[in-house]
Design a protein around this motif. Structure first.
Motif, mmCIF file in Angstrom:
data_model
loop_
_atom_site.group_PDB
_atom_site.id
_atom_site.type_symbol
_atom_site.label_atom_id
_atom_site.label_comp_id
_atom_site.label_asym_id
_atom_site.label_seq_id
_atom_site.Cartn_x
_atom_site.Cartn_y
_atom_site.Cartn_z
ATOM 1 N N LYS A 1 -0.613 1.887 6.589
ATOM 2 C CA LYS A 1 -1.295 0.658 6.816
ATOM 3 C C LYS A 1 -0.125 -0.289 6.893
ATOM 4 O O LYS A 1 0.840 0.011 6.391
ATOM 5 C CB LYS A 1 -1.892 0.480 5.012
ATOM 6 C CG LYS A 1 -3.137 1.285 5.360
ATOM 7 C CD LYS A 1 -3.976 0.913 4.103
ATOM 8 C CE LYS A 1 -5.492 1.362 4.293
ATOM 9 N NZ LYS A 1 -6.161 1.232 2.788
ATOM 10 N N SER B 1 -0.326 3.831 1.528
ATOM 11 C CA SER B 1 -0.713 4.761 2.824
ATOM 12 C C SER B 1 0.221 4.405 4.092
ATOM 13 O O SER B 1 0.068 3.097 4.351
ATOM 14 C CB SER B 1 -2.165 4.483 3.195
ATOM 15 O OG SER B 1 -2.922 4.451 2.053
ATOM 16 N N SER C 1 0.962 -1.144 -0.010
ATOM 17 C CA SER C 1 -0.173 -0.046 0.050
ATOM 18 C C SER C 1 1.166 1.204 -0.242
ATOM 19 O O SER C 1 1.907 1.419 0.552
ATOM 20 C CB SER C 1 -0.988 -0.125 1.239
ATOM 21 O OG SER C 1 -1.447 1.284 1.416
#
Lengths: 226, 458
Positions: free
Chosen positions: B42, B39, B37
């Motif tokens: 995460k 992000s 990911s």
């Protein structure tokens, strides 16, 4: 309190049967007779030689002394006959509500150190053998050691050595040392019984009276699965 | 880069001789992060970042159908698009997609998967059903599974931190944990102190790989000298007994859930006394597994078992600059069955001629507040032949303390009250593979571990 563990078809072997099974493994079992009348009790005391102990035999009473089902150090055959009657009279719950197979008359063992040897079968671990300081205070002191069989005599000796009360067995304050090999042999035999009798769920040999030479099993409880 | 026990083919492709079924978890050639990911909060980002930053030497493939690249690495849209030769997949996707991912990984030739995702047996009946699907996919495809619902795997000697936090210190303690946090805490301490670890595996729900598989691997792992485990239970007792019996490396286990479990009002005394905990105690003792009773104890025992040499006997000499610490050590030594033997007369005489008059020549031998590394060294050399173990307590900021100790010598080192000097010298000693303990109690108890199974029949 007097039922076998719930949800299981298990029963306690009558003590005479338990003794017979143990004797088959060459374990030292106290001399005994089953009496069903006061006269038989007196005769048993005469044959065995006094003093004797009387114990009620009922699959519904595993802790006999808790319900007044035991008389120790009965001195004469006449007293044994009388004790037979007293035990049944004073038993709680009343004998009419229990299955009573009789009263076991057993020779009193010579004094010594009380030891427990036991076995329980755990669903995950299988059989586990326990040794500990015996008598009625076993659960109070919790001075016990466990092993998972197979059990060698050396390992059984090591179990006895692990007990806090080990000095009581090796000669405490001028007392003679107890026969550790004989006790170890009891533990090993219990491990063997567990291996050869999968139907046996629990064994309590308590007390075993440990002497300077040898030891004597004076009380045995064996729980079997039907 | 040449891998251990391996060689390079002409193509430059590293090929290893697979010697254990779990090699693909401990020493993969390449790793795919399924559910990588962009992000930063995460796990799909954190784990990819940790793998890259820990210095993993093989190719790393983020797999994500929606991103072009993550952390500067080009993304592969699906497992099927991965190049051949990927050994290990780290799976961080929603639980319901995991069984399919395992099946696809198998089709792509991936040998093992670490499933970080939660939402399985720990999360009710629907989750348990999903976990059964994972097990089924694993069986059909032959993909070995760590987890699900776990904190991953960190193998510092291989630069593989497929876990969190990022810890890279290499050492000789392997950590197995049924709790991610407990295992990470242990590894964190080991990193902080520069003791380091050879491996950390978080078991999670252990739907496939369990503690026994890992002990079987670690028993033959060249980087591991001691195995420390946090367990709540043992999955397959018979196999555990068999494998541990064959393991020659020391194992220490912190087994939780010690109270009340398995106890009930019972007819026989034996039954009432045979809680599960007593049976674990018996089992561990018979298998010569050390039993820790706290997380600190687990860490200290692992350090001692990995790094302290076997003692020849129980006679110890305490050498200290702190009288109080010496007495504390003596108390713990007595309680732990060690022997605080007096100094032989001629040795005492020699020491009196070597040391300033205010030093207390006895056992403990107290150099008092102005103990220096040079004084310590004199005492250590003069007394080494006369004792089985030397307990060296540095109780002040003693400069160059690390020069006093010898790796592999029967010396237990305790350092306290030394502030910044202590921290520096401790790190130096740990880099020399000499373990340092923070208090007399913890040090002596750790040393006593080495005697735990004296007289226990094999």
């Amino acid at each position: 309190m007097t039922r076998p563990p719930a949800g299981d078809r298990t029963r306690w072997l009558p003590e005479a049967e338990a003794f017979r099974l143990l004797a088959g493994y060459r374990l030292p079992v106290i001399a005994h007779r089953l009496a069903t009348t006061p006269e038989e009790a007196a005769q048993a005391a005469r044959d065995l030689g006094c003093p004797v102990a009387l114990k009620v035999v009922s699959p519904e009473i595993p802790h006999k002394s808790d319900v007044g089902g035991v008389r120790l150090n009965v001195a004469t055959p006449e007293d044994a006959g009388a004790a037979f009657t007293t035990i049944l009279d004073r038993l709680t719950p009343h004998p009419s509500r229990l299955t009573i197979q009789g009263i076991l008359v057993a020779k009193m063992a010579a004094p010594g150190t009380e030891v427990i040897v036991g076995m329980v079968r755990d669903p995950q671990f299988g059989p586990a053998v326990m040794v500990g300081l015996g008598g009625i205070f076993v659960e109070l002191y919790q001075d016990v050691a466990f092993r998972l069989p197979p059990l060698s005599p050396a390992e059984a000796r090591a179990m006895l050595g692990e007990l806090k009360a080990a000095p009581l067995l090796t000669g405490y304050r001028g007392q003679p040392p107890r026969d550790l090999d004989a006790l170890a042999a009891c533990a090993c035999a219990v491990a063997r019984i567990a291996a050869e009798h999968p139907e046996i769920r629990e064994i309590d040999l308590n007390p075993i009276i440990a002497h300077e030479r040898g030891c004597m099993i004076v009380d045995a409880k064996i729980l079997v699965h039907e | 880069m040449l891998h251990r026990a391996g060689f390079l083919l002409a193509t430059g492709h590293p090929l290893r001789i697979m010697s254990h079924p779990l090699d693909s978890i401990f020493r993969p050639r390449s790793v795919a992060v399924i559910g990588a990911s962009n992000s930063p909060e995460k796990f799909g980002y954190i784990i990819l970042k940790n793998i890259l930053e820990a210095g993993f030497r093989g190719p790393v493939y983020p797999v994500n159908p929606k991103a072009a690249e993550i952390l500067g690495r080009p993304c592969t849209p699906s497992i099927a698009d991965l190049p051949p030769g990927v050994d290990l997949a780290v799976i961080i996707i929603p639980a319901k997609a995991v069984p399919q991912a395992v099946a696809e990984a198998g089709q792509r030739g991936i040998q093992s998967a670490i499933i970080i995702s939660g939402g399985f047996a720990e999360a009710g009946e629907a989750g348990a059903a999903l976990q059964r699907e994972v097990v089924e996919a694993s069986r059909r495809s032959g993909v070995r599974i760590v987890g699900p619902n776990c904190q991953g795997v960190n193998i510092p000697p291989h630069g593989l931190c497929a876990s969190w936090p990022l810890l890279t210190e290499q050492g000789e303690i392997a950590v197995i944990s049924q709790s991610g946090t407990v295992g990470a805490a242990l590894m964190d301490w080991a990193s902080q102190e520069h003791v380091g670890c050879s491996a950390f595996v978080s078991l999670g729900n252990r739907c496939d790989v369990d503690e026994t598989d890992l002990i079987d691997y670690l028993a033959q792992d060249a980087n591991t000298r001691a195995i420390a485990a946090y367990l709540e239970g043992i999955k397959d007792l018979d196999r555990f007994r068999r494998v541990v019996s064959g393991c020659t490396k020391p194992i220490v286990i912190l087994k939780s859930g010690r109270t009340a479990e398995g106890r009930r009002a019972a007819e026989s005394h034996t039954r009432s006394l045979a809680g599960r905990d007593e049976l674990y105690t018996a089992l561990f003792r018979q298998l010569r597994i050390h039993r820790a009773d706290s997380l600190e104890d687990l860490y200290d025992a692992a350090k001692a078992l990995a790094y302290l040499p076997r003692p020849a006997g129980r006679r110890i000499l305490t050498i200290t600059s702190s009288g109080g610490s010496g007495i504390l050590a003596t108390d713990w030594a007595e309680w732990s069955g060690l022997q605080v033997a007096p100094l032989p007369g001629p040795v005492a005489e020699t020491l009196r001629s070597l040391l300033p008059a205010h030093c207390i020549v006895a056992n403990p031998l107290d150099l008092t507040g102005d103990g220096t590394a040079a004084l310590y060294r004199k005492v250590v050399e003069a007394t080494a032949p006369h004792f089985d173990y030397q307990v060296i307590i540095f109780g002040d900021p003693i400069l160059q303390a690390a020069d006093v100790v010898t790796p592999g010598a029967p010396q237990l080192v305790i350092f306290l009250g030394g502030a910044e000097v202590e921290r520096q010298e401790r790190a130096r000693m740990h880099q020399k593979k000499v373990p340092v303990f923070p208090t007399p109690e913890r040090g002596i108890r750790a040393l006593a571990r080495l005697f735990a199974f004296d007289g226990v029949a094999a």
